[in-house]
Design a protein around this motif. Structure first.
Motif, PDB file in Angstrom:
ATOM      1  N   THR A   1       0.834  -1.194   0.000  1.00 14.07           N
ATOM      2  CA  THR A   1       0.000   0.000   0.000  1.00 14.07           C
ATOM      3  C   THR A   1       0.872   1.247   0.000  1.00 14.07           C
ATOM      4  O   THR A   1       2.025   1.207   0.432  1.00 14.07           O
ATOM      5  CB  THR A   1      -0.923   0.022   1.227  1.00 14.07           C
ATOM      6  OG1 THR A   1      -0.112  -0.006   2.415  1.00 14.07           O
ATOM      7  CG2 THR A   1      -1.849  -1.187   1.226  1.00 14.07           C
TER       8      THR A   1
ATOM      9  N   TYR B   1      -1.485  -7.157  -4.194  1.00 10.40           N
ATOM     10  CA  TYR B   1      -1.489  -8.370  -3.361  1.00 10.40           C
ATOM     11  C   TYR B   1      -0.445  -9.355  -3.872  1.00 10.40           C
ATOM     12  O   TYR B   1      -0.464  -9.748  -5.042  1.00 10.40           O
ATOM     13  CB  TYR B   1      -2.880  -8.999  -3.413  1.00 10.40           C
ATOM     14  CG  TYR B   1      -3.017 -10.308  -2.679  1.00 10.40           C
ATOM     15  CD1 TYR B   1      -3.093 -10.352  -1.300  1.00 10.40           C
ATOM     16  CD2 TYR B   1      -3.077 -11.519  -3.374  1.00 10.40           C
ATOM     17  CE1 TYR B   1      -3.229 -11.556  -0.622  1.00 10.40           C
ATOM     18  CE2 TYR B   1      -3.215 -12.720  -2.718  1.00 10.40           C
ATOM     19  CZ  TYR B   1      -3.288 -12.732  -1.342  1.00 10.40           C
ATOM     20  OH  TYR B   1      -3.426 -13.929  -0.689  1.00 10.40           O
TER      21      TYR B   1
ATOM     22  N   THR C   1      -8.340   0.940  -4.461  1.00 11.75           N
ATOM     23  CA  THR C   1      -8.738  -0.297  -5.125  1.00 11.75           C
ATOM     24  C   THR C   1      -7.637  -1.320  -4.908  1.00 11.75           C
ATOM     25  O   THR C   1      -6.492  -0.962  -4.614  1.00 11.75           O
ATOM     26  CB  THR C   1      -8.954  -0.064  -6.625  1.00 11.75           C
ATOM     27  OG1 THR C   1      -7.743   0.474  -7.207  1.00 11.75           O
ATOM     28  CG2 THR C   1     -10.095   0.917  -6.868  1.00 11.75           C
ATOM     29  N   TYR C   2      -7.964  -2.595  -5.028  1.00 11.69           N
ATOM     30  CA  TYR C   2      -6.981  -3.635  -4.726  1.00 11.69           C
ATOM     31  C   TYR C   2      -7.067  -4.740  -5.754  1.00 11.69           C
ATOM     32  O   TYR C   2      -8.113  -4.996  -6.355  1.00 11.69           O
ATOM     33  CB  TYR C   2      -7.182  -4.205  -3.312  1.00 11.69           C
ATOM     34  CG  TYR C   2      -8.540  -3.975  -2.719  1.00 11.69           C
ATOM     35  CD1 TYR C   2      -8.738  -2.944  -1.812  1.00 11.69           C
ATOM     36  CD2 TYR C   2      -9.624  -4.761  -3.085  1.00 11.69           C
ATOM     37  CE1 TYR C   2      -9.982  -2.710  -1.273  1.00 11.69           C
ATOM     38  CE2 TYR C   2     -10.874  -4.534  -2.544  1.00 11.69           C
ATOM     39  CZ  TYR C   2     -11.057  -3.504  -1.630  1.00 11.69           C
ATOM     40  OH  TYR C   2     -12.294  -3.265  -1.105  1.00 11.69           O
TER      41      TYR C   2
ATOM     42  N   LEU D   1      -7.763  -1.187   5.205  1.00 18.77           N
ATOM     43  CA  LEU D   1      -7.726  -1.271   3.747  1.00 18.77           C
ATOM     44  C   LEU D   1      -9.117  -1.111   3.155  1.00 18.77           C
ATOM     45  O   LEU D   1      -9.311  -0.411   2.150  1.00 18.77           O
ATOM     46  CB  LEU D   1      -7.117  -2.606   3.314  1.00 18.77           C
ATOM     47  CG  LEU D   1      -7.033  -2.869   1.808  1.00 18.77           C
ATOM     48  CD1 LEU D   1      -6.134  -1.834   1.140  1.00 18.77           C
ATOM     49  CD2 LEU D   1      -6.519  -4.275   1.527  1.00 18.77           C
ATOM     50  N   ILE D   2     -10.102  -1.755   3.757  1.00 14.35           N
ATOM     51  CA  ILE D   2     -11.470  -1.654   3.248  1.00 14.35           C
ATOM     52  C   ILE D   2     -12.019  -0.247   3.438  1.00 14.35           C
ATOM     53  O   ILE D   2     -12.735   0.286   2.578  1.00 14.35           O
ATOM     54  CB  ILE D   2     -12.360  -2.705   3.931  1.00 14.35           C
ATOM     55  CG1 ILE D   2     -11.910  -4.118   3.536  1.00 14.35           C
ATOM     56  CG2 ILE D   2     -13.825  -2.509   3.568  1.00 14.35           C
ATOM     57  CD1 ILE D   2     -12.657  -5.218   4.240  1.00 14.35           C
TER      58      ILE D   2
ATOM     59  N   ASN E   1     -14.432  -6.762  -5.112  1.00 17.03           N
ATOM     60  CA  ASN E   1     -13.865  -5.672  -5.918  1.00 17.03           C
ATOM     61  C   ASN E   1     -12.418  -5.943  -6.316  1.00 17.03           C
ATOM     62  O   ASN E   1     -11.684  -5.007  -6.632  1.00 17.03           O
ATOM     63  CB  ASN E   1     -13.938  -4.358  -5.128  1.00 17.03           C
ATOM     64  CG  ASN E   1     -15.357  -3.989  -4.744  1.00 17.03           C
ATOM     65  OD1 ASN E   1     -16.266  -4.109  -5.546  1.00 17.03           O
ATOM     66  ND2 ASN E   1     -15.548  -3.541  -3.507  1.00 17.03           N
ATOM     67  N   PHE E   2     -11.999  -7.216  -6.276  1.00 19.89           N
ATOM     68  CA  PHE E   2     -10.611  -7.564  -6.576  1.00 19.89           C
ATOM     69  C   PHE E   2     -10.355  -7.465  -8.081  1.00 19.89           C
ATOM     70  O   PHE E   2     -11.124  -8.000  -8.897  1.00 19.89           O
ATOM     71  CB  PHE E   2     -10.319  -8.979  -6.086  1.00 19.89           C
ATOM     72  CG  PHE E   2      -8.865  -9.332  -6.070  1.00 19.89           C
ATOM     73  CD1 PHE E   2      -8.070  -8.987  -4.998  1.00 19.89           C
ATOM     74  CD2 PHE E   2      -8.288 -10.005  -7.131  1.00 19.89           C
ATOM     75  CE1 PHE E   2      -6.722  -9.319  -4.974  1.00 19.89           C
ATOM     76  CE2 PHE E   2      -6.959 -10.341  -7.119  1.00 19.89           C
ATOM     77  CZ  PHE E   2      -6.170  -9.989  -6.034  1.00 19.89           C
TER      78      PHE E   2
ATOM     79  N   LEU F   1      -6.848  -5.299   7.536  1.00 23.19           N
ATOM     80  CA  LEU F   1      -7.881  -5.420   6.511  1.00 23.19           C
ATOM     81  C   LEU F   1      -8.952  -4.354   6.677  1.00 23.19           C
ATOM     82  O   LEU F   1      -9.473  -3.829   5.686  1.00 23.19           O
ATOM     83  CB  LEU F   1      -8.519  -6.815   6.584  1.00 23.19           C
ATOM     84  CG  LEU F   1      -7.936  -7.902   5.686  1.00 23.19           C
ATOM     85  CD1 LEU F   1      -8.693  -9.201   5.881  1.00 23.19           C
ATOM     86  CD2 LEU F   1      -7.998  -7.483   4.224  1.00 23.19           C
TER      87      LEU F   1
ATOM     88  N   ARG G   1     -15.285  -9.498   1.080  1.00 25.03           N
ATOM     89  CA  ARG G   1     -15.570  -8.119   0.662  1.00 25.03           C
ATOM     90  C   ARG G   1     -14.483  -7.598  -0.263  1.00 25.03           C
ATOM     91  O   ARG G   1     -14.759  -6.846  -1.203  1.00 25.03           O
ATOM     92  CB  ARG G   1     -15.707  -7.225   1.890  1.00 25.03           C
ATOM     93  CG  ARG G   1     -16.974  -7.477   2.697  1.00 25.03           C
ATOM     94  CD  ARG G   1     -17.028  -6.594   3.929  1.00 25.03           C
ATOM     95  NE  ARG G   1     -17.006  -5.186   3.586  1.00 25.03           N
ATOM     96  CZ  ARG G   1     -16.978  -4.198   4.481  1.00 25.03           C
ATOM     97  NH1 ARG G   1     -16.955  -4.485   5.779  1.00 25.03           N
ATOM     98  NH2 ARG G   1     -16.954  -2.938   4.089  1.00 25.03           N
ATOM     99  N   ILE G   2     -13.239  -7.992  -0.007  1.00 25.64           N
ATOM    100  CA  ILE G   2     -12.160  -7.614  -0.923  1.00 25.64           C
ATOM    101  C   ILE G   2     -12.304  -8.356  -2.248  1.00 25.64           C
ATOM    102  O   ILE G   2     -12.060  -7.795  -3.320  1.00 25.64           O
ATOM    103  CB  ILE G   2     -10.794  -7.911  -0.270  1.00 25.64           C
ATOM    104  CG1 ILE G   2     -10.559  -6.967   0.913  1.00 25.64           C
ATOM    105  CG2 ILE G   2      -9.659  -7.783  -1.268  1.00 25.64           C
ATOM    106  CD1 ILE G   2      -9.233  -7.138   1.594  1.00 25.64           C
TER     107      ILE G   2
ATOM    108  N   PHE H   1      -9.985 -15.030  -2.702  1.00 26.26           N
ATOM    109  CA  PHE H   1     -10.774 -14.053  -1.953  1.00 26.26           C
ATOM    110  C   PHE H   1     -12.270 -14.327  -2.086  1.00 26.26           C
ATOM    111  O   PHE H   1     -13.024 -14.166  -1.118  1.00 26.26           O
ATOM    112  CB  PHE H   1     -10.464 -12.637  -2.455  1.00 26.26           C
ATOM    113  CG  PHE H   1      -9.160 -12.095  -1.957  1.00 26.26           C
ATOM    114  CD1 PHE H   1      -9.070 -11.509  -0.709  1.00 26.26           C
ATOM    115  CD2 PHE H   1      -8.013 -12.189  -2.728  1.00 26.26           C
ATOM    116  CE1 PHE H   1      -7.869 -11.008  -0.236  1.00 26.26           C
ATOM    117  CE2 PHE H   1      -6.812 -11.697  -2.268  1.00 26.26           C
ATOM    118  CZ  PHE H   1      -6.734 -11.103  -1.016  1.00 26.26           C
TER     119      PHE H   1
END
Length: 655
Positions: free
Chosen positions: A276, A507, A459-460, A453-454, A485-486, A450, A481-482, A471
């Motif tokens: 990050t 990641y 974005t991830y 991050l959320i 939108n991964f 986490l 939840r990640i 995930f």
């Protein structure tokens, strides 16, 4: 001695066996550790379908022994891959011939054959004869189920891989002859790394060579993605299509990979987390609240409210006693003198209102009592009688501002003394913590959990479908939840640019992320030196402004086991597991891992600490923010007072 067995009866005249019944029986046999499978079916096509069905769904144990009736259909080209997996097998073929001496008698004998392993069959597979059974005895009495994985007789196995730290690293041609002999390559690229060293050790003990190659578009596909026809690209596609025997590339112990291939025992566990950007927001405006934690601030505010309430109610109690004594006529001479002084001050203050003489006696007496209390409060006798004043004076004591006059009443005085000791301890602690904060570099905002991050606006994403599937299929709600939108990426440099711009979290395992951070630092130094050589100060300034430190999250999303990949139902797994376990227990894996990361850690640029504790205007943002807030609140209060006296107060009484 009792033996348990499962018998499946199948009619040779049918074309398809009972799938459900056969599958359940084979599953039960494998769960109970069946050591031998005897298949006496004369229909070779039916046997071939049964073997393919069992191989597809992993119903057969490759370490078990198999006895099958010989049929040439079983050695066609579409079954070659089966005999590379079920190597502990013997075939029984019956022969009948007429005896030349006694024409009435027939000579019956059985040929015992097996598949050669290692097998390098291109167009035809010829079984190897083990022995012949005739006259109720064997000729040679050999070991029919000899372990064929002890010595692969210099066989060359295909190894598919791609560059991925710390498992595999691309190197140049400056390798010793021993590594060149063990690892052949069709290209000029050679590989090193933890997994390469493990495979090199295993190949020496098992006596085989490796032909290392990369799949098509390996730099983009890496592990590979699923296609519409249930096929896969990249490394997974090579293993699914049986083009490679071994796979190297930090293969994770997840169902997504286990569906396609077998994995050896894990040789290491890797921390998978996110890279990050640091300093997403400037927190210098929080300087005044940083010395205390949120819990500490909550306790200080709570003590302030409780103390001000106690001061207020004690003052009310003293006022109640004083008024009770006044109503009963128990006034001392001192009280009468104070009353005379009070009346004199009162009539002096009422010179602005000439209508006071027209007020009736009862109203005038009540007004006198209120004015008396107000004047005594102004003199500092009962500072805490009103709730607002109580809160204000209690807060001022917390700031070490002395009271204008000690309050009347010993209970208030004793409480004031102890409260001052409390204020002294709080203020000294705050000052010491504030001094420490101002004397060190500015704190940076970093994402380490986490939840953070959320909650961030980042974005991830990460490499390939294998990470996204992890995930999405996780039982943990936060990880799912990640996964919603991964984003999958196919270029690490573009992903790193997005991270540097403060818009993305990448990641990967911590070793890969450390290498990425070092590459980025070296690239930044190269660009800055280039701009310095050209004396372009504007480019240097813009480069520094866009520069952002990168941070590896402290919390691991998961500590993932990492293994080497083998063909599904590979007979090499048992032998390789045993050798890899010895390598791990000997500490060689950790040694090879340190060798891989040594160069990366050597090139890492550590941030230089501040030489002096300098006070800058940026650190003073907190004081400016507090001052601005005070100005804004004061302006609104002033507007409220003007409105109150102009429109509300004048309508009640006009003097």
């Amino acid at each position: 001695m009792y033996l348990s067995f499962i018998m499946i009866n199948i009619d040779d005249n049918i074309d398809e066996p009972d799938v459900n019944g056969t599958e359940n029986s084979l599953i039960m046999a494998r769960e109970h550790g069946c050591k031998m499978y005897i298949i006496f079916l004369e229909n070779g096509q039916l046997v071939k379908k049964l073997l393919k069905f069992g191989d597809k769904y992993r119903l057969f144990d490759t370490n078990s022994k198999y006895i099958i009736l010989y049929d040439h259909v079983l050695f066609q080209k579409d079954t070659f891959y089966i005999w590379k997996r079920l190597i502990n097998v013997i075939f029984i073929k019956k022969y009948e011939s007429k005896n030349k001496v006694y024409l009435k008698n027939k000579s019956v004998w059985f040929e015992i054959t097996t598949v050669p392993y290692p097998m390098n069959a291109e167009g035809i597979l010829v079984p190897r004869r083990l022995d012949i059974w005739t006259n109720n005895k064997f000729r040679k009495d050999p070991d029919f189920f000899k372990d064929k994985t002890l010595n692969l007789k210099n066989e060359t196995l295909k190894v598919v891989t791609f560059a991925h730290i710390p498992g595999t690293v691309k190197t140049n041609n400056s390798l010793d002859q021993r590594i060149r002999a063990l690892f052949q390559s069709k290209t000029n690229q050679f590989y090193s790394g933890t997994e390469v060293e493990i495979l090199k050790t295993v190949s020496q003990y098992m006596n085989f060579h490796c032909n290392v190659y990369e799949a098509e578009n390996a730099d983009i596909e890496l592990w590979g993605n699923q296609m519409f026809d249930n096929n896969y690209t990249g490394l997974l596609g090579e293993m699914l299509n049986r083009k490679a025997d071994i796979a190297l590339g930090d293969l994770y112990y997840v169902p997504f990979v286990l569906y396609i291939m077998d994995l050896t025992i894990p040789y290491n566990t890797e921390c998978l987390t996110f890279l990050t950007p640091e300093s997403l927001t400037d927190i210098s405006w929080k300087t005044l609240i940083l010395p205390f934690s949120p819990l500490m601030w909550a306790l200080v505010v709570l003590c302030l409210l409780i103390s001000s309430s106690i001061f207020h109610y004690l003052a009310k109690f003293h006022l109640y006693i004083h008024r009770a004594e006044s109503d009963k006529g128990k006034r001392t001479e001192k009280h009468e003198q104070e009353s005379k002084i009070f009346k004199k001050q009162l009539f002096n203050n009422l010179s602005l209102c000439s209508q006071i003489k027209k007020v009736d006696p009862n109203t005038k007496y009540a007004l006198l009592r209120e004015q008396y209390i107000e004047i005594k409060d102004k003199d500092g006798l009962y500072q805490f009688s009103e709730l607002t004043n109580s809160l204000l004076y209690t807060y001022s004591m917390l700031l070490l501002v002395s009271l204008p006059k000690l309050p009347i009443g010993w209970s208030l005085r004793v409480l004031t003394g102890w409260y001052w000791l409390y204020c002294l301890l709080v203020v000294v602690t705050y000052r010491a913590s504030m001094t420490a904060i101002l004397s060190r570099p500015m704190p940076r905002v970093a994402i380490d959990t986490l939840e953070e991050l959320i909650d961030s606006k980042l974005t991830y994403g990460g490499w390939g479908e294998i990470n996204r599937h992890f995930f999405e299929s996780s039982p943990d709600e936060m990880i799912r939840r990640i996964g919603d939108n991964f984003e999958t990426v196919d270029n690490d440099e573009l992903a790193m640019d997005k991270v540097i711009r403060g818009k993305f979290a990448f990641y990967e395992n911590t070793y890969f992320l450390k290498e990425a951070v070092v590459k980025r630092q070296l690239k930044f130094q190269k660009n800055s030196s280039k701009y310095t050589d050209h004396n372009n100060t504007s480019d240097i300034r813009s480069l520094i402004q866009t520069d952002r430190n990168l941070h590896i999250m402290k919390d691991c999303i998961i500590n993932m086991p990492v293994s080497l990949g083998l063909q599904k139902n590979s007979p090499l797994r048992f032998r390789m597991d045993k050798l890899i376990r010895r390598v791990v227990e000997g500490g060689l894996v950790q040694k090879w891992l340190d060798d891989v990361m040594q160069k990366i850690l050597r090139d890492k640029v550590e941030p230089k600490p501040d030489a002096k504790a300098l006070m800058s205007f940026r650190k003073f943002y907190g004081a400016v923010v507090v001052l601005v807030i005070g100005y804004v609140v004061g302006i609104f209060v002033l507007i409220g007072e003007i409105f109150h006296h102009r429109y509300l107060k004048t309508s009640e009484t006009k003097c």
